[in-house]
Design an enzyme around this catalytic site. Structure first.
Site, PDB file in Angstrom:
ATOM      1  N   ASP A   1       0.923  -1.010   0.024  1.00 12.97           N
ATOM      2  CA  ASP A   1       0.053   0.246   0.006  1.00 12.97           C
ATOM      3  C   ASP A   1       0.608   1.294  -0.261  1.00 12.97           C
ATOM      4  O   ASP A   1       1.481   1.249   0.836  1.00 12.97           O
ATOM      5  CB  ASP A   1      -0.760  -0.217   1.745  1.00 12.97           C
ATOM      6  CG  ASP A   1      -1.728   1.092   1.217  1.00 12.97           C
ATOM      7  OD1 ASP A   1      -1.642   2.268   0.815  1.00 12.97           O
ATOM      8  OD2 ASP A   1      -2.525   1.503   2.343  1.00 12.97           O
ATOM      9  N   ILE A   2       0.812   2.070  -1.493  1.00 14.93           N
ATOM     10  CA  ILE A   2       1.618   3.115  -0.771  1.00 14.93           C
ATOM     11  C   ILE A   2       1.528   4.401  -0.224  1.00 14.93           C
ATOM     12  O   ILE A   2       2.673   4.860   0.018  1.00 14.93           O
ATOM     13  CB  ILE A   2       1.579   3.638  -2.919  1.00 14.93           C
ATOM     14  CG1 ILE A   2       3.141   4.466  -3.214  1.00 14.93           C
ATOM     15  CG2 ILE A   2       0.282   4.649  -2.700  1.00 14.93           C
ATOM     16  CD1 ILE A   2       3.134   4.795  -4.257  1.00 14.93           C
TER      17      ILE A   2
ATOM     18  N   ASN B   1      -6.871  12.246 -10.887  1.00 18.85           N
ATOM     19  CA  ASN B   1      -7.114  13.168 -12.593  1.00 18.85           C
ATOM     20  C   ASN B   1      -7.467  14.733 -12.365  1.00 18.85           C
ATOM     21  O   ASN B   1      -6.666  15.442 -12.547  1.00 18.85           O
ATOM     22  CB  ASN B   1      -9.439  13.193 -11.942  1.00 18.85           C
ATOM     23  CG  ASN B   1      -9.594  14.073 -10.724  1.00 18.85           C
ATOM     24  OD1 ASN B   1      -9.534  14.488 -10.547  1.00 18.85           O
ATOM     25  ND2 ASN B   1      -9.736  13.287  -9.939  1.00 18.85           N
TER      26      ASN B   1
ATOM     27  N   VAL C   1      -5.975   4.422  -5.793  1.00 18.59           N
ATOM     28  CA  VAL C   1      -5.284   5.422  -5.088  1.00 18.59           C
ATOM     29  C   VAL C   1      -5.358   6.230  -5.105  1.00 18.59           C
ATOM     30  O   VAL C   1      -4.512   7.118  -3.614  1.00 18.59           O
ATOM     31  CB  VAL C   1      -2.827   4.739  -5.862  1.00 18.59           C
ATOM     32  CG1 VAL C   1      -3.228   5.604  -7.063  1.00 18.59           C
ATOM     33  CG2 VAL C   1      -2.468   5.122  -5.146  1.00 18.59           C
ATOM     34  N   ASP C   2      -5.668   7.210  -5.568  1.00 15.92           N
ATOM     35  CA  ASP C   2      -5.865   8.542  -5.368  1.00 15.92           C
ATOM     36  C   ASP C   2      -7.056   8.570  -4.043  1.00 15.92           C
ATOM     37  O   ASP C   2      -6.669   9.879  -2.993  1.00 15.92           O
ATOM     38  CB  ASP C   2      -7.038   8.830  -6.902  1.00 15.92           C
ATOM     39  CG  ASP C   2      -6.896  10.406  -6.513  1.00 15.92           C
ATOM     40  OD1 ASP C   2      -6.577  11.001  -5.589  1.00 15.92           O
ATOM     41  OD2 ASP C   2      -7.616  11.427  -7.210  1.00 15.92           O
TER      42      ASP C   2
ATOM     43  N   SER D   1      -2.460   4.845 -14.287  1.00 18.30           N
ATOM     44  CA  SER D   1      -3.380   3.977 -15.496  1.00 18.30           C
ATOM     45  C   SER D   1      -4.108   2.837 -15.732  1.00 18.30           C
ATOM     46  O   SER D   1      -4.607   2.986 -16.306  1.00 18.30           O
ATOM     47  CB  SER D   1      -2.377   5.225 -16.533  1.00 18.30           C
ATOM     48  OG  SER D   1      -2.577   5.871 -17.342  1.00 18.30           O
ATOM     49  N   THR D   2      -3.209   2.158 -14.480  1.00 18.39           N
ATOM     50  CA  THR D   2      -3.831   1.113 -15.155  1.00 18.39           C
ATOM     51  C   THR D   2      -4.908   0.155 -13.989  1.00 18.39           C
ATOM     52  O   THR D   2      -5.537  -0.885 -14.133  1.00 18.39           O
ATOM     53  CB  THR D   2      -2.719  -0.356 -14.477  1.00 18.39           C
ATOM     54  OG1 THR D   2      -2.294   0.108 -12.969  1.00 18.39           O
ATOM     55  CG2 THR D   2      -1.491  -0.385 -15.700  1.00 18.39           C
TER      56      THR D   2
ATOM     57  N   VAL E   1      -8.315   2.662 -12.787  1.00 12.50           N
ATOM     58  CA  VAL E   1     -10.044   3.072 -13.743  1.00 12.50           C
ATOM     59  C   VAL E   1      -9.360   3.153 -14.816  1.00 12.50           C
ATOM     60  O   VAL E   1     -10.590   3.589 -15.869  1.00 12.50           O
ATOM     61  CB  VAL E   1     -10.368   4.182 -13.176  1.00 12.50           C
ATOM     62  CG1 VAL E   1     -11.338   5.064 -13.089  1.00 12.50           C
ATOM     63  CG2 VAL E   1     -10.191   3.761 -11.051  1.00 12.50           C
ATOM     64  N   TYR E   2      -8.658   4.054 -15.441  1.00 13.34           N
ATOM     65  CA  TYR E   2      -7.905   4.327 -17.005  1.00 13.34           C
ATOM     66  C   TYR E   2      -7.768   2.976 -17.529  1.00 13.34           C
ATOM     67  O   TYR E   2      -7.701   3.914 -18.807  1.00 13.34           O
ATOM     68  CB  TYR E   2      -6.587   5.814 -16.667  1.00 13.34           C
ATOM     69  CG  TYR E   2      -7.673   6.226 -15.884  1.00 13.34           C
ATOM     70  CD1 TYR E   2      -8.632   6.819 -15.646  1.00 13.34           C
ATOM     71  CD2 TYR E   2      -6.661   7.738 -15.788  1.00 13.34           C
ATOM     72  CE1 TYR E   2      -9.432   8.453 -15.098  1.00 13.34           C
ATOM     73  CE2 TYR E   2      -6.367   9.212 -15.277  1.00 13.34           C
ATOM     74  CZ  TYR E   2      -8.196   9.265 -15.423  1.00 13.34           C
ATOM     75  OH  TYR E   2      -8.748  10.777 -14.910  1.00 13.34           O
TER      76      TYR E   2
HETATM   77  N1  AR6 Z   1      -1.236   1.469  -3.276  1.00 15.17           N
HETATM   78  C1  AR6 Z   1      -0.685   0.611  -4.178  1.00 15.17           C
HETATM   79  N2  AR6 Z   1      -1.289   0.914  -5.196  1.00 15.17           N
HETATM   80  C2  AR6 Z   1      -2.585   0.765  -5.364  1.00 15.17           C
HETATM   81  C3  AR6 Z   1      -3.177   1.209  -4.079  1.00 15.17           C
HETATM   82  C4  AR6 Z   1      -2.592   1.580  -2.997  1.00 15.17           C
HETATM   83  N3  AR6 Z   1      -3.202   1.907  -2.106  1.00 15.17           N
HETATM   84  N4  AR6 Z   1      -4.758   1.209  -4.904  1.00 15.17           N
HETATM   85  C5  AR6 Z   1      -4.695   1.114  -5.586  1.00 15.17           C
HETATM   86  N5  AR6 Z   1      -3.325   0.638  -6.342  1.00 15.17           N
HETATM   87  P1  AR6 Z   1      -6.230   3.595 -10.253  1.00 15.17           P
HETATM   88  P2  AR6 Z   1      -5.818   5.475 -12.499  1.00 15.17           P
HETATM   89  C6  AR6 Z   1      -2.717   0.473  -7.286  1.00 15.17           C
HETATM   90  O1  AR6 Z   1      -7.519   3.227 -11.241  1.00 15.17           O
HETATM   91  O2  AR6 Z   1      -6.039   4.093 -13.431  1.00 15.17           O
HETATM   92  C7  AR6 Z   1      -9.065   7.642  -9.961  1.00 15.17           C
HETATM   93  O3  AR6 Z   1     -10.503   7.535  -9.201  1.00 15.17           O
HETATM   94  C8  AR6 Z   1      -3.828  -0.116  -8.240  1.00 15.17           C
HETATM   95  O4  AR6 Z   1      -4.556  -2.002  -8.265  1.00 15.17           O
HETATM   96  O5  AR6 Z   1      -5.824   3.803  -8.879  1.00 15.17           O
HETATM   97  O6  AR6 Z   1      -4.728   5.743 -13.450  1.00 15.17           O
HETATM   98  C9  AR6 Z   1      -8.472   9.058 -10.005  1.00 15.17           C
HETATM   99  O7  AR6 Z   1      -9.169  10.059  -9.305  1.00 15.17           O
HETATM  100  C10 AR6 Z   1      -3.824  -0.508  -9.989  1.00 15.17           C
HETATM  101  O8  AR6 Z   1      -3.215  -0.646 -10.824  1.00 15.17           O
HETATM  102  O9  AR6 Z   1      -5.309   5.095 -10.962  1.00 15.17           O
HETATM  103  C11 AR6 Z   1      -8.576   8.677 -11.114  1.00 15.17           C
HETATM  104  O10 AR6 Z   1      -9.952   9.787 -11.652  1.00 15.17           O
HETATM  105  C12 AR6 Z   1      -2.754   1.182 -10.010  1.00 15.17           C
HETATM  106  O11 AR6 Z   1      -2.967   1.433  -8.511  1.00 15.17           O
HETATM  107  C13 AR6 Z   1      -8.642   8.064 -12.274  1.00 15.17           C
HETATM  108  O12 AR6 Z   1      -8.839   6.560 -10.864  1.00 15.17           O
HETATM  109  C14 AR6 Z   1      -3.912   2.594 -10.511  1.00 15.17           C
HETATM  110  O13 AR6 Z   1      -5.218   2.832 -10.481  1.00 15.17           O
HETATM  111  C15 AR6 Z   1      -7.596   7.109 -12.213  1.00 15.17           C
HETATM  112  O14 AR6 Z   1      -7.446   5.650 -12.415  1.00 15.17           O
END
Ligand code: AR6
Length: 171
Positions: free
Chosen positions: A11-12, A25, A34-35, A118-119, A121-122
């Protein structure tokens, strides 16, 4: 000195580094994934500082304080939404990593950790992202002498293995 690159799973939000990178975003308004985890762990002051930044373009990066996080700073980057791969997605993803390293260097930081931008939701394919991320970071580090360590923090062991492979392929 050559910076050390590591692939870990975790968990980052728990990492005690100078800066963690957020997959944000364009409005920097917070969200899920993660956001959401970063905003929840940092506390409401992070949201206030983000709103004052006037957003962030896709492929760019902006820095804030880390507030209640162990990390001192958060570098917010906005990854591309995957639209099939023919819309500059790879270049924009590389730009996220490059710009985050540049912002870290401008602030004289030495350690930072990236999520798998990006991996989630994006929708960027998980197999394609790690080689792009590793190559972009290695290139950017040539111009970032303050940086001694970079962590690629995956959320699953499967993603961590993909990063380990990418690190071996981009020595
Ligand atoms: N620690 C490390 N990695 C994580 C964590 C964590 N706590 N939680 C999720 N991941 P995403 P995106 C990984 O969807 O695709 C948001 O709503 C997860 O498994 O967080 O860039 C923003 O506001 C995945 O591999 O980001 C934007 O609207 C990675 O983090 C949108 O999502 C990225 O997944 C951005 O989408």
């Amino acid at each position: 000195m050559v910076a050390a690159l590591h692939a870990i799973v975790g968990d980052i939000t728990t990492l005690d580094v100078d800066a963690i990178v957020n997959a944000a975003n364009p409005g920097l308004t917070g969200g899920g994934g993660v956001d959401g985890a970063i905003h929840a762990a940092a506390g409401p002051e992070l949201h206030e500082e983000c709103l004052a930044l006037d957003g962030c373009a896709t492929g760019d990066a902006k820095i804030t304080r880390g507030y209640d996080l162990p990390a001192r700073y958060v570098i917010h980057t906005v990854g591309p939404v995957w639209h099939g791969g023919e819309h500059g997605e790879a270049e924009l993803l590389a730009s996220c990593y490059r710009r985050a390293i540049e912002v870290a260097a401008q602030n004289h930081l030495s350690t930072l950790a990236f999520p798998n931008v990006s991996t989630g939701v994006y929708g960027f394919p998980r197999e394609l992202a790690p080689p792009i991320a590793v190559a972009a970071v290695r290139d950017a580090l040539d111009h970032a002498p303050s940086i001694r360590g970079v962590i690629f923090c995956s959320y699953t062991t499967r993603d961590q293995v993909l990063y380990e492979d990418a690190l071996l392929d981009h020595p």
